[in-house]
Design a protein around this motif. Structure first.
Motif, PDB file in Angstrom:
ATOM      1  N   ALA A  87      36.946  17.367 -11.526  1.00  0.00           N
ATOM      2  CA  ALA A  87      37.683  17.212 -12.791  1.00  0.00           C
ATOM      3  C   ALA A  87      39.097  17.770 -12.635  1.00  0.00           C
ATOM      4  O   ALA A  87      39.310  18.762 -11.976  1.00  0.00           O
ATOM      5  CB  ALA A  87      36.940  17.951 -13.893  1.00  0.00           C
TER       6      ALA A  87
ATOM      7  N   PHE B 232      34.569  21.117 -11.658  1.00  0.00           N
ATOM      8  CA  PHE B 232      33.355  20.380 -11.991  1.00  0.00           C
ATOM      9  C   PHE B 232      33.485  18.940 -11.514  1.00  0.00           C
ATOM     10  O   PHE B 232      34.177  18.122 -12.107  1.00  0.00           O
ATOM     11  CB  PHE B 232      33.088  20.399 -13.495  1.00  0.00           C
ATOM     12  CG  PHE B 232      31.726  19.838 -13.818  1.00  0.00           C
ATOM     13  CD1 PHE B 232      31.580  18.508 -14.165  1.00  0.00           C
ATOM     14  CD2 PHE B 232      30.597  20.611 -13.698  1.00  0.00           C
ATOM     15  CE1 PHE B 232      30.338  17.966 -14.415  1.00  0.00           C
ATOM     16  CE2 PHE B 232      29.341  20.079 -13.953  1.00  0.00           C
ATOM     17  CZ  PHE B 232      29.215  18.758 -14.316  1.00  0.00           C
TER      18      PHE B 232
ATOM     19  N   MET C 218      26.300  26.957 -24.222  1.00  0.00           N
ATOM     20  CA  MET C 218      26.887  25.652 -24.570  1.00  0.00           C
ATOM     21  C   MET C 218      27.383  24.990 -23.302  1.00  0.00           C
ATOM     22  O   MET C 218      28.071  25.616 -22.503  1.00  0.00           O
ATOM     23  CB  MET C 218      28.036  25.881 -25.558  1.00  0.00           C
ATOM     24  CG  MET C 218      28.724  24.612 -25.989  1.00  0.00           C
ATOM     25  SD  MET C 218      30.072  24.962 -27.140  1.00  0.00           S
ATOM     26  CE  MET C 218      29.163  25.051 -28.680  1.00  0.00           C
TER      27      MET C 218
ATOM     28  N   GLN D 222      40.637  15.941 -17.706  1.00  0.00           N
ATOM     29  CA  GLN D 222      39.347  16.263 -18.304  1.00  0.00           C
ATOM     30  C   GLN D 222      39.288  17.732 -18.747  1.00  0.00           C
ATOM     31  O   GLN D 222      38.911  18.050 -19.868  1.00  0.00           O
ATOM     32  CB  GLN D 222      38.215  16.005 -17.303  1.00  0.00           C
ATOM     33  CG  GLN D 222      38.092  14.566 -16.845  1.00  0.00           C
ATOM     34  CD  GLN D 222      38.949  14.237 -15.641  1.00  0.00           C
ATOM     35  OE1 GLN D 222      39.634  15.118 -15.077  1.00  0.00           O
ATOM     36  NE2 GLN D 222      38.988  12.976 -15.232  1.00  0.00           N
TER      37      GLN D 222
ATOM     38  N   LEU E 106      22.047  15.487 -15.512  1.00  0.00           N
ATOM     39  CA  LEU E 106      22.702  15.477 -14.196  1.00  0.00           C
ATOM     40  C   LEU E 106      22.131  16.568 -13.294  1.00  0.00           C
ATOM     41  O   LEU E 106      21.782  17.659 -13.749  1.00  0.00           O
ATOM     42  CB  LEU E 106      24.217  15.635 -14.351  1.00  0.00           C
ATOM     43  CG  LEU E 106      24.921  14.520 -15.140  1.00  0.00           C
ATOM     44  CD1 LEU E 106      26.425  14.620 -14.966  1.00  0.00           C
ATOM     45  CD2 LEU E 106      24.434  13.141 -14.746  1.00  0.00           C
TER      46      LEU E 106
ATOM     47  N   PHE F 157      29.844  30.123 -22.633  1.00  0.00           N
ATOM     48  CA  PHE F 157      30.290  28.882 -21.966  1.00  0.00           C
ATOM     49  C   PHE F 157      30.706  29.221 -20.547  1.00  0.00           C
ATOM     50  O   PHE F 157      31.448  30.169 -20.320  1.00  0.00           O
ATOM     51  CB  PHE F 157      31.465  28.251 -22.731  1.00  0.00           C
ATOM     52  CG  PHE F 157      31.839  26.883 -22.228  1.00  0.00           C
ATOM     53  CD1 PHE F 157      32.791  26.724 -21.221  1.00  0.00           C
ATOM     54  CD2 PHE F 157      31.209  25.759 -22.716  1.00  0.00           C
ATOM     55  CE1 PHE F 157      33.113  25.464 -20.728  1.00  0.00           C
ATOM     56  CE2 PHE F 157      31.525  24.489 -22.244  1.00  0.00           C
ATOM     57  CZ  PHE F 157      32.485  24.341 -21.248  1.00  0.00           C
TER      58      PHE F 157
ATOM     59  N   PHE G  17      32.187  14.865 -24.122  1.00  0.00           N
ATOM     60  CA  PHE G  17      32.273  16.330 -24.166  1.00  0.00           C
ATOM     61  C   PHE G  17      31.487  16.907 -25.334  1.00  0.00           C
ATOM     62  O   PHE G  17      31.537  18.110 -25.602  1.00  0.00           O
ATOM     63  CB  PHE G  17      33.746  16.769 -24.236  1.00  0.00           C
ATOM     64  CG  PHE G  17      34.468  16.595 -22.928  1.00  0.00           C
ATOM     65  CD1 PHE G  17      35.262  15.487 -22.699  1.00  0.00           C
ATOM     66  CD2 PHE G  17      34.303  17.518 -21.899  1.00  0.00           C
ATOM     67  CE1 PHE G  17      35.895  15.307 -21.484  1.00  0.00           C
ATOM     68  CE2 PHE G  17      34.937  17.344 -20.675  1.00  0.00           C
ATOM     69  CZ  PHE G  17      35.741  16.240 -20.466  1.00  0.00           C
TER      70      PHE G  17
ATOM     71  N   GLN H 101      29.772  20.345 -26.985  1.00  0.00           N
ATOM     72  CA  GLN H 101      30.763  21.387 -27.279  1.00  0.00           C
ATOM     73  C   GLN H 101      31.274  21.236 -28.709  1.00  0.00           C
ATOM     74  O   GLN H 101      32.403  20.827 -28.952  1.00  0.00           O
ATOM     75  CB  GLN H 101      31.887  21.294 -26.251  1.00  0.00           C
ATOM     76  CG  GLN H 101      31.345  21.495 -24.820  1.00  0.00           C
ATOM     77  CD  GLN H 101      32.320  21.117 -23.737  1.00  0.00           C
ATOM     78  OE1 GLN H 101      33.527  21.018 -23.979  1.00  0.00           O
ATOM     79  NE2 GLN H 101      31.814  20.904 -22.527  1.00  0.00           N
TER      80      GLN H 101
ATOM     81  N   SER I 251      21.405  18.027 -20.331  1.00  0.00           N
ATOM     82  CA  SER I 251      22.117  17.029 -19.539  1.00  0.00           C
ATOM     83  C   SER I 251      21.181  16.635 -18.403  1.00  0.00           C
ATOM     84  O   SER I 251      20.558  17.508 -17.795  1.00  0.00           O
ATOM     85  CB  SER I 251      23.412  17.599 -18.967  1.00  0.00           C
ATOM     86  OG  SER I 251      23.879  16.701 -17.956  1.00  0.00           O
TER      87      SER I 251
ATOM     88  N   GLY J  48      34.461  10.499 -17.324  1.00  0.00           N
ATOM     89  CA  GLY J  48      33.743  10.344 -16.049  1.00  0.00           C
ATOM     90  C   GLY J  48      32.690  11.441 -15.935  1.00  0.00           C
ATOM     91  O   GLY J  48      32.507  12.237 -16.857  1.00  0.00           O
ATOM     92  N   ARG J  49      31.980  11.483 -14.844  1.00  0.00           N
ATOM     93  CA  ARG J  49      30.935  12.505 -14.618  1.00  0.00           C
ATOM     94  C   ARG J  49      29.907  12.432 -15.750  1.00  0.00           C
ATOM     95  O   ARG J  49      29.388  13.443 -16.208  1.00  0.00           O
ATOM     96  CB  ARG J  49      31.529  13.926 -14.616  1.00  0.00           C
ATOM     97  CG  ARG J  49      32.264  14.325 -13.370  1.00  0.00           C
ATOM     98  CD  ARG J  49      33.249  15.387 -13.733  1.00  0.00           C
ATOM     99  NE  ARG J  49      34.030  14.947 -14.888  1.00  0.00           N
ATOM    100  CZ  ARG J  49      35.020  14.057 -14.806  1.00  0.00           C
ATOM    101  NH1 ARG J  49      35.349  13.549 -13.653  1.00  0.00           N
ATOM    102  NH2 ARG J  49      35.646  13.665 -15.882  1.00  0.00           N
TER     103      ARG J  49
ATOM    104  N   LEU K  39      32.785  28.190 -17.276  1.00  0.00           N
ATOM    105  CA  LEU K  39      33.858  27.287 -16.848  1.00  0.00           C
ATOM    106  C   LEU K  39      33.750  27.077 -15.346  1.00  0.00           C
ATOM    107  O   LEU K  39      33.950  27.987 -14.564  1.00  0.00           O
ATOM    108  CB  LEU K  39      35.229  27.874 -17.205  1.00  0.00           C
ATOM    109  CG  LEU K  39      36.408  27.020 -16.775  1.00  0.00           C
ATOM    110  CD1 LEU K  39      36.367  25.634 -17.418  1.00  0.00           C
ATOM    111  CD2 LEU K  39      37.722  27.714 -17.118  1.00  0.00           C
TER     112      LEU K  39
HETATM  113  N1  FO1 Z   1      30.717  21.842 -18.894  1.00  0.00           N
HETATM  114  C1  FO1 Z   1      30.700  23.189 -18.724  1.00  0.00           C
HETATM  115  O1  FO1 Z   1      29.806  23.851 -19.256  1.00  0.00           O
HETATM  116  N2  FO1 Z   1      31.631  23.837 -17.987  1.00  0.00           N
HETATM  117  C2  FO1 Z   1      32.624  23.177 -17.387  1.00  0.00           C
HETATM  118  O2  FO1 Z   1      33.453  23.798 -16.731  1.00  0.00           O
HETATM  119  C3  FO1 Z   1      32.685  21.757 -17.531  1.00  0.00           C
HETATM  120  C4  FO1 Z   1      33.696  21.012 -16.915  1.00  0.00           C
HETATM  121  C5  FO1 Z   1      33.695  19.615 -17.089  1.00  0.00           C
HETATM  122  C6  FO1 Z   1      34.678  18.834 -16.496  1.00  0.00           C
HETATM  123  C7  FO1 Z   1      34.676  17.460 -16.660  1.00  0.00           C
HETATM  124  C8  FO1 Z   1      33.677  16.854 -17.415  1.00  0.00           C
HETATM  125  O3  FO1 Z   1      33.687  15.526 -17.545  1.00  0.00           O
HETATM  126  C9  FO1 Z   1      32.671  17.609 -18.020  1.00  0.00           C
HETATM  127  C10 FO1 Z   1      32.689  18.991 -17.870  1.00  0.00           C
HETATM  128  N3  FO1 Z   1      31.727  19.755 -18.489  1.00  0.00           N
HETATM  129  C11 FO1 Z   1      31.686  21.120 -18.312  1.00  0.00           C
HETATM  130  C12 FO1 Z   1      30.811  19.135 -19.455  1.00  0.00           C
HETATM  131  C13 FO1 Z   1      29.477  18.948 -18.797  1.00  0.00           C
HETATM  132  O4  FO1 Z   1      29.664  18.928 -17.431  1.00  0.00           O
HETATM  133  C14 FO1 Z   1      28.739  17.669 -19.176  1.00  0.00           C
HETATM  134  O5  FO1 Z   1      27.520  18.125 -19.615  1.00  0.00           O
HETATM  135  C15 FO1 Z   1      28.482  16.776 -17.974  1.00  0.00           C
HETATM  136  O6  FO1 Z   1      29.507  15.896 -17.907  1.00  0.00           O
HETATM  137  C16 FO1 Z   1      27.117  16.194 -17.996  1.00  0.00           C
HETATM  138  O7  FO1 Z   1      26.930  15.367 -19.063  1.00  0.00           O
END
Ligand code: FO1
Length: 491
Positions: free
Chosen positions: A71, A68, A32, A75, A127, A62, A274, A36, A125, A415-416, A64
């Motif tokens: 963040a 990230f 995952m 977040q 990214l 998952f 998320f 989430q 994703s 964000g991100r 962590l």
């Molecule tokens: N996804 C994870 O699987 N592990 C993480 O530690 C994590 C941290 C995180 C922090 C900020 C944020 O905005 C998203 C985060 N995500 C994390 C979710 C994941 O990164 C998302 O898929 C991305 O934002 C890409 O869409």
């Protein structure tokens, strides 16, 4: 549902690695990441369905990432509190273990090896960090493991909607709409796995973990206005009293241009980012109330489906989705032609971050982002105004883009995210936009100024509203600090 019928439309699944095994004997693991949630999650549905077909157990893992992309408490606190609830729901409903790893590139491969997994399911994703992780994992796992990616973030999977970089909403909209009858469908019930996981699932000390992550990321504190978790997300979407589709839809399309009524926003963006709620669930529920408010529902679906999928399309097909190289040729050229134009003001990143410019409207929008973790992104012109002034106040387009993305990633709760990158690229580099009348600094990039905002909304009212909101935020923080001090003295 008969086991021969695939629970998930095949178009949603992308094979990243095909194992040599014909009769898989090992368990299925769902890594995952972006989605989430337990409800309405095609990746989880697929993992459980496959496990049941092979009569093997299934687990969720998952990773962590402690840092990230910058963040902070805002977040990570939101995300981890949501995961804590997901873990307890999982324990009380489905008999599926949940493993939380401190992310290293080896945590997933070694877990797969340890449990002898046959299949790793991941959600999607676009990214680059996520794609690099997956490429690395494909290299590290042995040939008996298959790896499949499921796009459960979009209604129409990115690779189904289009096989190329789209110019804008007008070129992708029809492609998406054509596929909606096939993909905007309701979800099958999530089956419980036939086989139990061998070892008892491990204990996770969520409260300690959350406390330490929130302490480390205290520079950007958590928000009060959005409670994390799947139940809270559904409440925001369709709760009787304050739910968007029940109580706030009627003023959606009009209020989007009135910043003084923040309730005019759906309020769903943190949950969508998320993955604590499915865009498909939001769309299905919105369709049910379309008769009452066709215009507002259509405006909502345009944002929820077309705009969000356009952002994923951009990040998926444009590797330079967060830099000037990712802009169209015409935009790069016009911005470089005017990169040396005289700037009226030049501000450092710190001055911008602290909202120390001579422009009260811009300062208010920056303070809203810092204190409220969002800007009226539905009110496009505030986000656009905020980003475009950065182009005017920094030495060149690259610095402007890097500054806008840095601030957006650091302070936005969502964000991100592809939406955020596209928001900055649209404002500063004209992505998904056309060229306009050429002028200093902007070249042919769409221009926006204070007068433009004054024409669209009550600027003074907005500035006063933000002043009050920030004042209240500071007061609450000061009171909380005093209470903590008093508690320490008593204890
Ligand atoms: N996804 C994870 O699987 N592990 C993480 O530690 C994590 C941290 C995180 C922090 C900020 C944020 O905005 C998203 C985060 N995500 C994390 C979710 C994941 O990164 C998302 O898929 C991305 O934002 C890409 O869409």
């Amino acid at each position: 549902m008969s086991s021969s019928v695939p629970a998930v439309q095949p178009g949603r699944i992308r094979v990243l690695k095909q194992s040599a095994d014909t009769k898989p004997a090992g368990p299925v693991v769902y890594w995952m990441f972006r989605d989430q949630r337990l409800k309405d999650n095609w990746a989880l549905i697929h993992a459980v369905h496959q496990a049941n077909q092979w009569e093997v157990p299934v687990a969720i893992a998952f990773n962590l990432f402690n840092q990230f992309k910058g963040a902070k408490a805002r977040q990570l606190g939101f995300m981890l509190r949501g995961l804590k609830k997901l873990h307890s729901d999982l324990q009380s409903t489905l008999d599926i273990p949940f493993y939380l790893f401190q992310a290293t590139v080896d945590s997933i491969p070694s877990f797969l090896k340890e449990c002898g997994a046959s299949l790793l399911v991941t959600d999607f994703s676009p990214l680059r960090e996520v794609r690099q992780w997956k490429e690395e994992i494909c290299k590290r796992v042995n040939e008996s493991v298959s790896i499949q990616e499921v796009d459960t973030h979009n209604v129409v999977p990115v690779w189904v909607a289009s096989d190329k970089l789209e110019y804008g909403a007008r070129t992708i909209r029809n492609k998406i709409n054509k596929k909606l009858p096939e993909y905007l469908v309701d979800f099958p019930d999530l089956r419980t796995p036939k086989r139990k996981w061998a070892t008892a699932s491990n204990f996770i000390d969520w409260d300690n973990l959350i406390a330490s992550v929130v302490r480390q990321g205290a520079e950007v504190p958590e928000l009060e206005w959005c409670e994390p978790g799947e139940r809270a997300a559904l409440e925001v979407l369709m709760g009787d009293k304050t739910g968007f589709l029940k109580a706030r839809l009627k003023n959606y399309s009009t209020d989007r241009n009135n910043p003084l009524k923040p309730k005019g926003l759906s309020g769903l963006s943190p949950y969508l980012h998320f993955g604590q709620i499915s865009a498909q669930r939001c769309a299905l529920e919105a369709q049910k109330v379309r008769k009452l408010n066709p215009q507002a529902v259509d405006a909502f679906l345009e944002e929820l489906i077309v705009r969000r999928e356009l952002a994923d399309n951009f990040c998926f097909y444009q590797p330079h989705y967060d830099s000037l190289q990712g802009a169209w040729e015409w935009a790069r050229k016009t911005l470089m032609d005017h990169a040396a134009d005289k700037r009226e003001h030049l501000y450092t990143r710190e001055q911008l971050e602290k909202a120390q410019t001579a422009d009260p409207l811009w300062n208010a929008s920056q303070l809203e982002m810092v204190y409220c973790g969002k800007m009226h992104v539905k009110l496009i012109c505030i986000m656009m105004y905020w980003a475009k002034k950065i182009l005017e106040w920094t030495s060149g387009p690259e610095e402007a883009l890097a500054t806008a993305i840095y601030l957006n990633d650091k302070y936005h709760i969502d964000g991100r995210d592809p939406n955020g990158y596209v928001g900055c690229m649209w404002s500063i580099c004209g992505v998904h936009d056309q060229g306009w009348q050429e002028r200093p600094i902007f070249g042919k990039i769409r221009y926006m100024n204070y007068a433009g905002c004054k024409r669209k909304f009550d600027v003074d009212g907005y500035i006063a509203y933000i002043k009050r909101t920030v004042g209240e935020c500071k007061k609450r923080k000061a009171e909380a600090l005093l209470n903590n001090k008093a508690k320490e003295l008593r204890s």
